[in-house]
Scaffold this active site. Structure first.
Site, PDB file in Angstrom:
ATOM      1  N   ASP A 113     -11.111  -5.663  -3.603  1.00 37.78           N
ATOM      2  CA  ASP A 113     -11.353  -4.619  -4.588  1.00 37.78           C
ATOM      3  C   ASP A 113     -11.189  -3.210  -4.055  1.00 37.78           C
ATOM      4  O   ASP A 113     -10.977  -2.279  -4.830  1.00 37.78           O
ATOM      5  CB  ASP A 113     -12.770  -4.741  -5.170  1.00 37.78           C
ATOM      6  CG  ASP A 113     -12.968  -6.068  -5.893  1.00 37.78           C
ATOM      7  OD1 ASP A 113     -11.974  -6.585  -6.439  1.00 37.78           O
ATOM      8  OD2 ASP A 113     -14.094  -6.584  -5.889  1.00 37.78           O
ATOM      9  N   CYS A 114     -11.316  -3.006  -2.739  1.00 35.08           N
ATOM     10  CA  CYS A 114     -11.286  -1.650  -2.205  1.00 35.08           C
ATOM     11  C   CYS A 114     -10.805  -1.676  -0.762  1.00 35.08           C
ATOM     12  O   CYS A 114     -10.710  -2.741  -0.146  1.00 35.08           O
ATOM     13  CB  CYS A 114     -12.664  -1.003  -2.290  1.00 35.08           C
ATOM     14  SG  CYS A 114     -13.888  -1.760  -1.189  1.00 35.08           S
ATOM     15  N   CYS A 117     -12.734  -3.713   1.744  1.00 30.15           N
ATOM     16  CA  CYS A 117     -12.391  -5.136   1.780  1.00 30.15           C
ATOM     17  C   CYS A 117     -11.171  -5.353   2.661  1.00 30.15           C
ATOM     18  O   CYS A 117     -11.089  -6.344   3.397  1.00 30.15           O
ATOM     19  CB  CYS A 117     -12.112  -5.652   0.368  1.00 30.15           C
ATOM     20  SG  CYS A 117     -13.518  -5.520  -0.771  1.00 30.15           S
ATOM     21  N   CYS A 448     -24.005   2.911   2.665  1.00 26.32           N
ATOM     22  CA  CYS A 448     -22.734   2.238   2.392  1.00 26.32           C
ATOM     23  C   CYS A 448     -21.621   3.274   2.233  1.00 26.32           C
ATOM     24  O   CYS A 448     -21.753   4.223   1.461  1.00 26.32           O
ATOM     25  CB  CYS A 448     -22.845   1.388   1.134  1.00 26.32           C
ATOM     26  SG  CYS A 448     -21.278   0.643   0.670  1.00 26.32           S
ATOM     27  N   ASP A 492      20.755  21.757  -0.936  1.00 26.28           N
ATOM     28  CA  ASP A 492      22.176  21.641  -0.646  1.00 26.28           C
ATOM     29  C   ASP A 492      22.912  21.889  -1.964  1.00 26.28           C
ATOM     30  O   ASP A 492      22.320  21.777  -3.043  1.00 26.28           O
ATOM     31  CB  ASP A 492      22.470  20.246  -0.101  1.00 26.28           C
ATOM     32  CG  ASP A 492      23.947  19.963  -0.012  1.00 26.28           C
ATOM     33  OD1 ASP A 492      24.658  20.776   0.601  1.00 26.28           O
ATOM     34  OD2 ASP A 492      24.386  18.951  -0.582  1.00 26.28           O
ATOM     35  N   ASP A 688      21.910  15.389   0.030  1.00 24.53           N
ATOM     36  CA  ASP A 688      22.428  14.046  -0.203  1.00 24.53           C
ATOM     37  C   ASP A 688      23.403  13.586   0.859  1.00 24.53           C
ATOM     38  O   ASP A 688      23.766  12.417   0.894  1.00 24.53           O
ATOM     39  CB  ASP A 688      23.136  13.990  -1.569  1.00 24.53           C
ATOM     40  CG  ASP A 688      24.455  14.753  -1.541  1.00 24.53           C
ATOM     41  OD1 ASP A 688      24.475  15.883  -1.001  1.00 24.53           O
ATOM     42  OD2 ASP A 688      25.462  14.222  -2.050  1.00 24.53           O
TER      43      ASP A 688
END
Length: 793
Positions: A113-114, A117, A448, A492, A688
């Site tokens: 869940d987080c 974990c 916690c 560019d 690019d």
């Protein structure tokens, strides 16, 4: 760059456009057309931190920095690290290896869940004998393990002991449909028992404590079991352990009702976390579901249904109307329409003709089509995007690495404070044991770190998902953080601000012949050339429906341009710089300078050495280029154009956009200019071409056009997957909003805990409010992060 006509026209043309190859550069993976991975790309070979563990120790703040580590000795990359064949239930990513060689395994995780974990799973996996590295990719819910020998069974048992489930990851699929009642059965039971216990306590106070105790143990038993499993994996400071100690302590001192309420609030917070995490990962899950499980392949005149892993480049597959493309490919059907909204964000179907390149996940709208597969298994556009999302987790933002390190000391420190608060006042100052034990238990719950740990990655994950919908792939939180600081954007020109597709502006004849005759002769000389200017001349002749004569003996000669024989006459096309001063008269030179000053590239047509006319060509601006620059200026972003083209052309383009410019720049000159600009404020470089890559690397942040060169795409920290400039302003707004969101989340997480820490020591708040300081803060920061999933425009 290879100059056309010997003219130095300023247009960038990769060598492969001329049919040559660059042997010194490996073929890397593009974003828009996925090709087989090679060891030039670390997308599948490893992440920056070696596939797992704390990245803070060895990860640089420069997000594009890469460390490529060979997973399997002396094994080709295409087979070693890119295969996805399953080994037992865990998938071995490295293919066949020699006994004792390091192997990579991969699983899908259920019950995570987080990020807390994720750390529990990583620690549990690393404790398995033979495991060298373990990394959890939270966005795709996968575990990657590198180990010597077959550790599949041992890892699965260790993770199961920690309270999570591993399943095969041979093919990512969408999460199974959830069952509301089954997933929340324990929460509903505890809530019902708590309500009944409250009623009993109201009617029979003596029996109320017994009822609350039964309710507490009903919900606490699985938490204790999970805390014990995680403790055995070497992790004592977990929320499960803190909750178990605090709840049992509350029962011990007789606070049974509060123990039950604390447990109920904790479980409710856990479910809110799970919901928020699923919502944040919904974009990735939807992407996984775009690929069908099977494909229909043509085998001679027969059709056969095969798994995606069986498809290879060159296979011909059939897609029915309403079905999605299982792999990247080239359209073989005459014409068909495709819904590409899931990949491009375009809501309207687009028409594609024979030879068009299509990406996996596109939906065939109106026809049964045939496709020639171009991507290997696991290397389609969707697979590549998922790989980049996973890679992004390796490039964590500096603030995220700091919070992660801080949280590891925070919990033990608060636990020590809780112990001291429970023991010292009664021992040293004869305070009531019951009162200070209660305060100590309250501090335990405040200790916690869940809300703090999730505060940054929740925002980053949501922002990356939103960026992907904008058509932008960002290589991690570090790049996103840098993007929020950008104040200058260097462009560019050719292929970035302009489309890289020159068009004929005008044709002028120097003789009494009509301009169509001049254009037809020029097209005859250009027949068979793949140069962009040549293609533009041919396209204009075709658009005018001219009869182009057939020439022979086409030759490209440096300094002389292109020559061809038309009957007994020699046709020559060259740039004005390739002519002698006396080859054109004064009036003709005026015409040449006029069109060059207007930002055109001019070529001259000669017949038997005599000037016949000129053709002016100009590269058009990309769609939305002007709007993009205006939006950036509204955001306080300065724009500058860096180009290798001639100053007259550069000035004309820059004048249209109302931006600053630098022209006639070699790659080294672009780097120098970027360094100069960076001394004033953070700079992003967008390009690019291969010659843009050094400047992109030197900038604070590099952004590549999705249709750009492979080197540029690999160098960049972000990529416009569909080469749309109008995504830049929303992207920068998203980055800035993410930074504010992260600061808000950290303030919420630490602020609530700080307030409840003081109020608990002063005796103003109790256990159930302490749970709100944790579960409530976790829910708040997660819900706040989910605001970033809204479209940024």
């Amino acid at each position: 760059m290879r100059a056309h006509f010997g003219c130095g026209c300023g247009h960038k043309h990769a060598s492969r456009q001329h049919g040559c190859s660059v042997s010194s550069q490996p073929r890397l993976t593009k974003l828009t057309q996925i090709n087989p991975l090679t060891c030039g790309s670390d997308a599948c070979c490893d992440s920056e931190d070696g596939g797992g563990g704390d990245t803070s120790a060895d990860e640089s703040d420069r997000p594009a920095a890469r460390k490529i580590r060979q997973v399997v000795p002396a094994t080709p990359c295409a087979d070693a690290c890119c295969a996805s064949n399953a080994s037992s239930s865990g998938d071995r990513v490295d293919g066949a290896v020699a006994p004792g060689a390091q192997q990579r395994f991969r699983w899908l995780i259920t019950g995570m869940d987080c990020p807390s974990c994720a750390r529990k799973i990583e620690v549990a996996a690393r404790r398995v004998a033979g495991v060298q590295q373990a990394q959890v990719l939270f966005s795709t819910q996968t575990l990657q393990v590198e180990a010597f020998g077959n550790v599949v069974t041992a890892v699965e048992q260790a993770i199961a002991q920690a309270g999570f489930t591993l399943t095969s990851a041979d093919r990512p699929t969408a999460a199974p449909s959830s069952n509301l009642w089954r997933e929340n059965a324990l929460l509903i039971t505890v809530a019902l028992f708590t309500a009944i216990s409250s009623l009993i306590a109201h009617l029979w106070p003596e029996a109320g404590n017994v009822a609350f105790t039964i309710t507490t143990f009903t919900g606490l038993t699985p938490i204790i079991r999970r805390a014990w499993g995680i403790l055995r994996s070497g992790q004592p400071f977990t929320i499960e352990m803190l909750m178990s100690i605090a709840t049992l302590g509350a029962l011990t001192i007789g606070a049974c009702a509060e123990a039950s309420m604390v447990l109920l609030l904790f479980m409710l917070g856990e479910r809110l976390e799970a919901f928020a995490a699923q919502r944040a990962r919904r974009g990735v899950t939807a992407l996984m579901a775009l690929k069908p499980e099977t494909a229909t392949r043509l085998h001679g005149d027969q059709q056969e249904v095969v798994a995606l892993s069986a498809l290879q480049p060159g296979d011909i597959i059939v897609i029915s109307p309403g079905d999605r493309l299982p792999a990247d490919g080239v359209l073989m059907t005459a014409e068909a329409s495709f819904d590409e909204s899931a990949l491009t964000g375009e809501s309207m179907p687009v028409a594609r003709k024979t030879g068009a390149a299509l990406m996996a996940g596109a939906l065939s709208v109106d026809a049964r089509v045939q496709l020639r597969v171009t991507s290997r298994p696991g290397e389609s556009a969707i697979d590549r995007i998922l790989q980049l999302i996973e890679e992004a987790e390796s490039h964590r933002a500096p603030v995220e690495r700091f919070i992660d390190s801080f949280s590891r000391f925070y919990t033990p420190a608060v636990m020590l404070l809780a112990l001291l608060a429970a023991v010292l006042p009664p021992l040293l100052f004869a305070q009531p044991w019951h009162e200070w034990l209660y305060k100590g238990l309250t501090l335990l719950l405040i200790g916690c770190p869940c809300a703090l740990v999730i505060s940054v990655p929740a925002s980053i994950t949501s922002a990356l998902a939103t960026a992907s919908r904008l058509g932008v792939l960002i290589k991690g939180g570090a790049a996103l953080e840098q993007l929020s600081k950008i104040r200058t954007l260097a462009f560019d020109k050719t292929g970035t601000l302009t489309a890289g597709q020159p068009e004929v502006s005008t044709v002028e004849s120097f003789t009494e012949a009509q301009t169509d005759v001049t254009l037809a002769l020029a097209a005859a000389a250009e027949q068979g050339s793949s140069h962009p200017l040549a293609r533009a001349i041919m396209a204009e002749a075709q658009a005018r429906k001219l009869a182009v004569p057939v020439a022979q003996n086409h030759r490209a000669q440096a300094g002389l341009g292109v020559t061809a024989l038309l009957g007994q006459s020699q046709l020559t096309i060259c740039s004005p710089s390739g002519l002698k001063a006396d080859q054109l008269n004064a009036k003709q030179w005026v015409q040449v300078r006029h069109w060059e000053n207007a930002g055109n590239t001019v070529v001259i047509l000669l017949q038997d050495g005599q000037p016949e006319g000129l053709i002016a060509l100009r590269d058009r601006l990309r769609d939305n280029a002007r709007e993009t620059v205006a939006e950036l200026q509204a955001l306080g972003i300065e724009s500058v154009m860096l180009t290798g083209d001639n100053p007259r052309t550069a000035e004309a383009i820059a004048a249209e956009l109302k931006i600053d410019w630098r022209a006639s720049l070699l790659p080294a000159d672009k780097v120098s200019e970027i360094k100069r600009l960076s001394q004033q404020q953070p700079v992003a470089m967008i390009g690019d071409g291969i010659n843009d890559s050094p400047a992109m690397k030197a900038a604070t942040l590099g952004i590549a056009m999705g249709n750009g060169s492979d080197i540029a795409l690999e160098t960049a920290d972000a990529a416009l997957t569909h080469s749309r400039l109008n995504a830049l302003a929303p992207l920068i707004r998203l980055a800035r909003k993410t930074r504010r969101n992260v600061l808000q989340n950290i303030s919420i997480a630490l602020g609530l805990k700080g307030v409840f820490l003081v109020t608990s020591l002063l005796g103003f708040t109790g256990l159930w409010l302490a749970v709100l300081a944790d579960s409530g803060a976790t829910a708040l920061v997660t819900l706040n992060a989910l605001r970033l999933l809204r479209q940024i425009r």
